[in-house]
Design an enzyme around this catalytic site. Sequence first.
Site, mmCIF file in Angstrom:
data_model
loop_
_atom_site.group_PDB
_atom_site.id
_atom_site.type_symbol
_atom_site.label_atom_id
_atom_site.label_comp_id
_atom_site.label_asym_id
_atom_site.label_seq_id
_atom_site.Cartn_x
_atom_site.Cartn_y
_atom_site.Cartn_z
ATOM 1 N N LEU A 35 -30.709 -13.402 -23.534
ATOM 2 C CA LEU A 35 -30.996 -14.698 -22.351
ATOM 3 C C LEU A 35 -31.782 -15.019 -21.576
ATOM 4 O O LEU A 35 -31.450 -15.396 -20.375
ATOM 5 C CB LEU A 35 -29.089 -15.273 -22.311
ATOM 6 N N THR A 130 -45.569 -13.534 -37.850
ATOM 7 C CA THR A 130 -45.108 -14.791 -37.687
ATOM 8 C C THR A 130 -46.758 -15.155 -37.733
ATOM 9 O O THR A 130 -47.123 -13.578 -38.372
ATOM 10 C CB THR A 130 -46.298 -15.180 -36.346
ATOM 11 N N ASP A 131 -47.423 -16.558 -38.525
ATOM 12 C CA ASP A 131 -48.122 -15.860 -38.860
ATOM 13 C C ASP A 131 -49.455 -15.969 -38.220
ATOM 14 O O ASP A 131 -50.380 -15.515 -39.093
ATOM 15 C CB ASP A 131 -48.421 -17.302 -40.078
ATOM 16 N N GLU A 132 -49.588 -15.959 -37.385
ATOM 17 C CA GLU A 132 -50.587 -15.641 -36.071
ATOM 18 C C GLU A 132 -51.513 -14.289 -35.867
ATOM 19 O O GLU A 132 -52.308 -13.824 -35.678
ATOM 20 C CB GLU A 132 -49.874 -15.791 -34.802
ATOM 21 N N TYR A 155 -49.755 -12.970 -26.913
ATOM 22 C CA TYR A 155 -48.415 -13.221 -28.125
ATOM 23 C C TYR A 155 -48.930 -12.350 -29.203
ATOM 24 O O TYR A 155 -47.892 -11.794 -29.750
ATOM 25 C CB TYR A 155 -48.176 -14.234 -28.126
ATOM 26 N N SER A 156 -50.311 -13.310 -30.168
ATOM 27 C CA SER A 156 -50.100 -12.525 -31.569
ATOM 28 C C SER A 156 -50.900 -11.336 -31.553
ATOM 29 O O SER A 156 -49.888 -10.533 -32.639
ATOM 30 C CB SER A 156 -51.162 -13.226 -32.675
ATOM 31 N N LEU A 195 -44.518 -27.838 -29.254
ATOM 32 C CA LEU A 195 -45.454 -28.945 -29.369
ATOM 33 C C LEU A 195 -44.223 -29.794 -29.999
ATOM 34 O O LEU A 195 -44.252 -31.064 -29.332
ATOM 35 C CB LEU A 195 -46.270 -29.104 -30.577
ATOM 36 N N ASN A 254 -53.092 -31.487 -35.431
ATOM 37 C CA ASN A 254 -52.345 -32.101 -34.750
ATOM 38 C C ASN A 254 -52.200 -33.566 -33.842
ATOM 39 O O ASN A 254 -51.240 -33.916 -34.158
ATOM 40 C CB ASN A 254 -52.142 -30.831 -33.603
#
Length: 349
Positions: A35, A130-132, A155-156, A195, A254
């Site tokens: 959490l 992820t795809d990243e 992150y990736s 986003l 975007n």
Amino acid sequence: MKILITGGAGFIGSHVVRLFVNKYPDYQIFNLDKLTYAGNLDNLKDIEQKSNYHFIKGDIVDQDFVQELYHKHKFDGTIHLAAESHVDRSILNPLEFVQTNVIGTVNLLNAARDIWKENYTNKLFYHVSTDEVYGSLGNEGLFTESTAYDPHSPYSASKASSDHFVRAYHDTYGLPIVISNCSNNYGAYQFPEKLIPLFIHNIKNSKPLPVYGKGENVRDWLYVVDHARAIDLVYHQGKQGATYNIGGFNEWKNIDLIRLMCQVMDKKLNQTEGTAEKLIEFVKDRAGHDLRYAIDASKINQELGWSPSVTFEQGIELTIDWYLENTQWLDNVTSGNYQTYYETQYVKR
Ligand code: NAD
Ligand code: DAU
């Protein structure tokens, strides 16, 4: 069947928990979640009373806790989604991403391996990734399961590292594993730092829409319910040791996506056409901003028969309606610390 789902109070995790709890009344579903700011038990209000659902508050970075949990419950399978998931936050605080996404994953792998070794019955460890990890595409081409890893953000990089650890536990110890790498998700219960929910929230409140760079980056969007359906299939029918790419063949620049959202929101809010678009502000680009992601999802389609159940136009309308109808949820998650984070981000650009 006892399944541990980590990160089940987050955006995608809550959809996966809901699907499994409702679809498999004979399974016992354990949701392990720390959490954090992104985890919210309100995301699961509709299923929390079901007798096959169990919530455990805990931190996957805590090695002793994770070991005890696995030894106590001897889970038949793990679906691992718990992670720090926001690229912008990873630029502010990379170490937190290493801790949760890398160390946390290795703690789970160790515990899963240890109980699996007790009698070598199937204890599938499924990593939702992820795809990243594949990095950035130019104008052409798609990410396939054999695309080389080339992560650019903290992150990736942390997700790529955790993917490598999952495969290493398969190759080294024989642990049954499966990995899926999915494109950008959207839908209900997504924290409004990402986003789509951020821009819905800002349009509703007539706040600026901060478009990074020129808005020319491309993302491949998938409705979260369809990701959860894919996870269900991969968990039950995926080949052990395999990787599956998941995506909707749904690329959007975007700025085009943002303009579409503005048009839909003007209608929903009974505003004059063009009102929401006036809120667009082009701001400093994200550091290391990947230009384009696009997934080739043919393997999961051909091997497991998965394809998205809604078009993007249907999904985005369902999503906007959900955020407009669930103002209390949005107000709750955008109070307190959210304001501090958002102001920091906005001022810095
Ligand atoms: P999210 O940020 O909404 O949720 C993450 C959840 O993990 C939260 O409930 C949080 O409380 C929990 N968590 C974080 N640190 C923890 C810890 N140390 N111990 C236990 N729980 C912890 O994330 P999301 O968008 O739902 O993503 C879920 C997973 O799917 C992640 O692994 C992410 O990398 C992956 N993924 C996300 C997307 C996307 O578009 N959002 C796409 C592909 C893959
Ligand atoms: O591709 C899968 C990934 O998609 C997941 O692994 C991540 O967990 C998830 O957060 C998402 O990463 P992105 O960085 O692509 O998502 P985000 O919603 O942050 O940004 C989408 C695009 O919009 C990206 O090109 C950056 C841009 N953007 C984002 C925000 C928050 C803006 O222009 N302005 C903004 O304020």
